[in-house]
Design an enzyme around this catalytic site. Structure first.
Site, PDB file in Angstrom:
ATOM      1  N   GLY A  10     -20.767   0.676 -36.851  1.00 38.01           N
ATOM      2  CA  GLY A  10     -21.721  -0.363 -37.260  1.00 38.01           C
ATOM      3  C   GLY A  10     -23.126   0.036 -36.842  1.00 38.01           C
ATOM      4  O   GLY A  10     -23.455   0.035 -35.658  1.00 38.01           O
ATOM      5  N   GLY A  12     -26.085  -1.419 -37.405  1.00 39.83           N
ATOM      6  CA  GLY A  12     -26.946  -2.549 -37.744  1.00 39.83           C
ATOM      7  C   GLY A  12     -27.965  -2.847 -36.665  1.00 39.83           C
ATOM      8  O   GLY A  12     -28.375  -1.966 -35.907  1.00 39.83           O
ATOM      9  N   SER A 129     -19.336  -6.641 -30.988  1.00 34.52           N
ATOM     10  CA  SER A 129     -19.608  -7.731 -31.924  1.00 34.52           C
ATOM     11  C   SER A 129     -19.317  -9.071 -31.241  1.00 34.52           C
ATOM     12  O   SER A 129     -18.506  -9.137 -30.318  1.00 34.52           O
ATOM     13  CB  SER A 129     -18.685  -7.628 -33.149  1.00 34.52           C
ATOM     14  OG  SER A 129     -18.892  -6.427 -33.827  1.00 34.52           O
ATOM     15  N   GLU A 160     -23.245  -8.392 -26.697  1.00 35.05           N
ATOM     16  CA  GLU A 160     -24.656  -7.988 -26.659  1.00 35.05           C
ATOM     17  C   GLU A 160     -25.557  -9.218 -26.628  1.00 35.05           C
ATOM     18  O   GLU A 160     -25.335 -10.160 -27.362  1.00 35.05           O
ATOM     19  CB  GLU A 160     -24.967  -7.114 -27.891  1.00 35.05           C
ATOM     20  CG  GLU A 160     -26.367  -6.560 -27.892  1.00 35.05           C
ATOM     21  CD  GLU A 160     -26.733  -5.941 -26.564  1.00 35.05           C
ATOM     22  OE1 GLU A 160     -26.093  -4.971 -26.142  1.00 35.05           O
ATOM     23  OE2 GLU A 160     -27.669  -6.454 -25.905  1.00 35.05           O
ATOM     24  N   CYS A 275     -27.530 -15.228 -35.610  1.00 26.78           N
ATOM     25  CA  CYS A 275     -26.558 -15.535 -34.551  1.00 26.78           C
ATOM     26  C   CYS A 275     -26.338 -17.016 -34.245  1.00 26.78           C
ATOM     27  O   CYS A 275     -25.196 -17.462 -34.195  1.00 26.78           O
ATOM     28  CB  CYS A 275     -26.973 -14.827 -33.268  1.00 26.78           C
ATOM     29  SG  CYS A 275     -26.876 -13.050 -33.422  1.00 26.78           S
ATOM     30  N   GLN A 277     -26.655 -20.150 -35.527  1.00 28.96           N
ATOM     31  CA  GLN A 277     -25.839 -21.048 -36.354  1.00 28.96           C
ATOM     32  C   GLN A 277     -24.411 -20.522 -36.478  1.00 28.96           C
ATOM     33  O   GLN A 277     -23.441 -21.260 -36.297  1.00 28.96           O
ATOM     34  CB  GLN A 277     -26.474 -21.203 -37.727  1.00 28.96           C
ATOM     35  CG  GLN A 277     -25.634 -22.063 -38.646  1.00 28.96           C
ATOM     36  CD  GLN A 277     -26.364 -22.377 -39.925  1.00 28.96           C
ATOM     37  OE1 GLN A 277     -27.485 -22.868 -39.915  1.00 28.96           O
ATOM     38  NE2 GLN A 277     -25.738 -22.090 -41.041  1.00 28.96           N
ATOM     39  N   ARG A 345     -32.356 -13.233 -42.010  1.00 28.83           N
ATOM     40  CA  ARG A 345     -31.081 -13.964 -42.023  1.00 28.83           C
ATOM     41  C   ARG A 345     -31.247 -15.372 -41.432  1.00 28.83           C
ATOM     42  O   ARG A 345     -31.760 -15.528 -40.335  1.00 28.83           O
ATOM     43  CB  ARG A 345     -30.013 -13.158 -41.272  1.00 28.83           C
ATOM     44  CG  ARG A 345     -29.608 -11.906 -42.043  1.00 28.83           C
ATOM     45  CD  ARG A 345     -28.579 -11.082 -41.324  1.00 28.83           C
ATOM     46  NE  ARG A 345     -29.109 -10.431 -40.140  1.00 28.83           N
ATOM     47  CZ  ARG A 345     -28.387  -9.647 -39.337  1.00 28.83           C
ATOM     48  NH1 ARG A 345     -27.116  -9.430 -39.598  1.00 28.83           N
ATOM     49  NH2 ARG A 345     -28.936  -9.087 -38.279  1.00 28.83           N
TER      50      ARG A 345
END
Ligand code: NAD
Ligand code: UDX
Length: 509
Positions: A10, A12, A129, A160, A275, A277, A345
């Protein structure tokens, strides 16, 4: 084993910065970040990184192709690694059981399957994650069910806590590092391996070992607590609006209680980001499934309050502009969910823009970092009307052109540059009355009012209320009109207080 080779699945907002910092702190460890998205990997290998984070370019450019690699070759990186971070996305499910609330664990599960079927030697698998509590159990199950002979896995939880826009600083000077592990000799050994990596730059006392489930829940709880503070202060803006209290003063007073502290009390148009919500909804869903209805309802309220805040702000814009923004031009300042990131986002700006587009407003949108493609795709998605977006939305390259000939400026993101604009010049270029709706309470409202703007923010209905302005006004068929720049505007009289003659009132336009 001493970890010499790390793979991160990942590439990202988390995987990229986290592994870049590890590579920068540990030159003797080879770090490979892999992703199934070739475009993203190509960007990590280019001069224009896929994400904007202050300080990140320098680190990536100094370690890339030395001990930091970005690749689409997931299997080779897994084979070579001693330790593997799973850093893939865990979005809210969009269909099926738990739709709109539960975390979609398909990418985590897929990663676990790929690790199990690819690995030819034992690995430490680190869940980075954000996941529901007990996800490590599911990951272990998938790994064990698919592992090859002679290969074993130890699963750690290492959530994280970085925030976007300050990711590098947060990673280098982390408040704490959580490592959840099994209470077994192999679990403790794996914990020590990961702790030793972090100990190269994080003080030992900030590295906290704990049970795996506690570590997983701590991540969800931290985000829920942070978001709860924002919803709490935002709920007070509505109360300030009707009582005349100033939310900044209230936040200042509350924050001076050392038990509460001053951070994360900035009232806003609402919180956004990938993150808060998602993680609260994940928590709510988990509680509901465990029949903890009261607990679920308690945390759900944090999200509901956020929706209320975004809606309240947009409603204020529409009501203030004489209940119609149709065919009017509004300059939208900021599209990212917070400053210093290009990430959109769950950005509150998206909701505000959607509602204004529903009302037929023309939007001139300016954001210093958001990509045009991203902005358009976000608006197409929420409006489900590409033709409308094409017709009503203009992306502007600077805030001055966005405001030119517009009726209002709407501040959605707290970018520092918005505080330093030449608002006198902007005022001259705008239609009158010229409105500013400050959704972040970052501007000097007195100064703007002096220029002539009609200034509105999240806690005061009218920021010029305290100035007791009196202007020429008149009453026509029971409705008040006020004169401004030689033109008559509908006015709301707040207090009938004749000043010079009975036709002059204190009023708001
Ligand atoms: P992201 O969407 O930016 O990145 C995830 C990446 O994983 C994508 O590039 C995707 O292509 C890749 N991916 C998905 N499945 C894969 C697979 N099977 N193999 C290889 N690559 C795969 O997500 P993000 O913002 O980095 O978040 C990652 C996780 O970290 C989430 O669980 C999130 O909740 C959590 N988190 C995010 C932040 C943040 O600020 N963004 C902070 C803390 C925690
Ligand atoms: C958050 C957490 O802070 C981080 O620890 C976690 O790892 C990921 O989620 P992030 O979403 O990147 O980080 O940004 P954050 O700074 O928390 O801001 C989230 C939203 O809340 C933004 O829209 C921001 O503008 C808003 N906010 C923040 C407020 O409205 N008021 C505040 O006082 C603080």
């Amino acid at each position: 084993m001493t970890v010499k080779n790390i793979c991160c699945i990942g590439a990202g907002y988390v995987g990229g910065p986290t592994c870049s910092v590890i590579a920068n702190q540990c030159h003797d460890i080879r770090v490979t970040v892999v992703d199934i998205n070739p475009e993203r990997i190509a960007q990590w290998n280019s001069d224009l990184l896929p994400i904007y984070e202050p300080g990140l370019d320098e680190i990536v450019f100094s370690r890339r192709n030395k001990n930091l690699f970005f690749s689409t070759d997931v299997e080779t990186a897994i084979k070579e690694a001693d330790l593997i971070f799973i850093s893939v996305n865990t979005p809210t499910k969009t269909c099926g059981e738990g739709k709109g609330r539960a975390a979609d664990m398909r990418y985590v599960e897929e990663s676990a399957r790929t690790i199990a079927t690819t690995a030819t030697s034992s690995k430490i698998v680190v869940e980075k994650s954000t996941v529901p509590v007990k996800a490590a159990e599911s990951i272990s199950k998938v790994l064990v069910a698919n592992q090859k002979d002679g290969v074993s896995f130890e699963v750690l939880s290492n959530p994280e806590f970085l925030a976007e826009g300050t990711a590098v600083e947060n990673l280098v000077n982390a408040d704490r590092v959580l490592i959840g592990h099994n209470e077994t000799p192999t679990g403790r050994a794996a914990f020590r391996e990961l702790r030793d990596i972090y100990m190269r730059w994080i003080p030992k006392e900030r590295i906290i070992g704990m049970k795996t489930w506690s570590s997983e829940l701590s991540k969800l709880a931290s985000n829920a607590f942070l978001a709860q503070r924002i919803s709490s202060i935002n709920s007070l803006t509505a109360l300030c609006e009707v009582t005349g209290a100033d939310v900044s003063e209230v936040a200042y007073a509350i924050g001076h209680d050392r038990r509460i502290g001053p951070n994360f009390l900035e009232a806003s148009v609402g919180f956004g980001g990938s993150c808060f919500q998602k993680d609260i909804l994940n928590l709510v869903y988990m509680c509901e499934r465990l029949s903890l209805r009261e607990v679920a309802a308690y945390w759900q309220q944090v999200v509901d309050m956020n929706e209320y805040q975004k809606e309240r702000f947009t409603k204020k814009i529409i009501e203030t502009m004489f209940h119609s923004v149709s065919d009017k031009s509004l300059a939208i300042y900021g599209f990212s969910f917070k400053k210093n990131t290009g990430d959109t986002r769950e950005s509150p700006s998206i909701c505000v823009c959607k509602r204004l587009l529903d009302e037929g407003a023309n939007l001139n949108i300016y954001d210093p970092k958001v990509m045009d493609k991203q902005l358009i795709s976000d608006l197409n998605r929420v409006t489900c009307n590409q033709e409308k977006v094409k017709r009503l939305v203009k992306i502007c390259r600077d805030p001055y052109s966005a405001a030119k000939n517009s009726h209002a400026i709407v501040i959605c993101t707290e970018w520092d540059e918005f505080k330093k604009l030449k608002y006198e010049d902007i005022f001259k270029s705008m239609k009158k009355p010229a409105y500013i709706f400050d959704g972040r309470k970052i501007l000097d409202h007195d100064y703007l009012s002096r220029i002539g703007y009609e200034v509105y923010t999240i806690d005061t209905i009218r920021s010029n209320r305290s100035k007791n302005k009196t202007r020429e006004s008149t009453e026509v068929s029971g409705k008040y009109l006020a004169k401004r720049n030689d033109e008559w505007y509908p006015a709301e009289v707040i207090q009938k207080r004749p000043v010079q003659d009975p036709n002059t009132f204190e009023y708001y336009v």
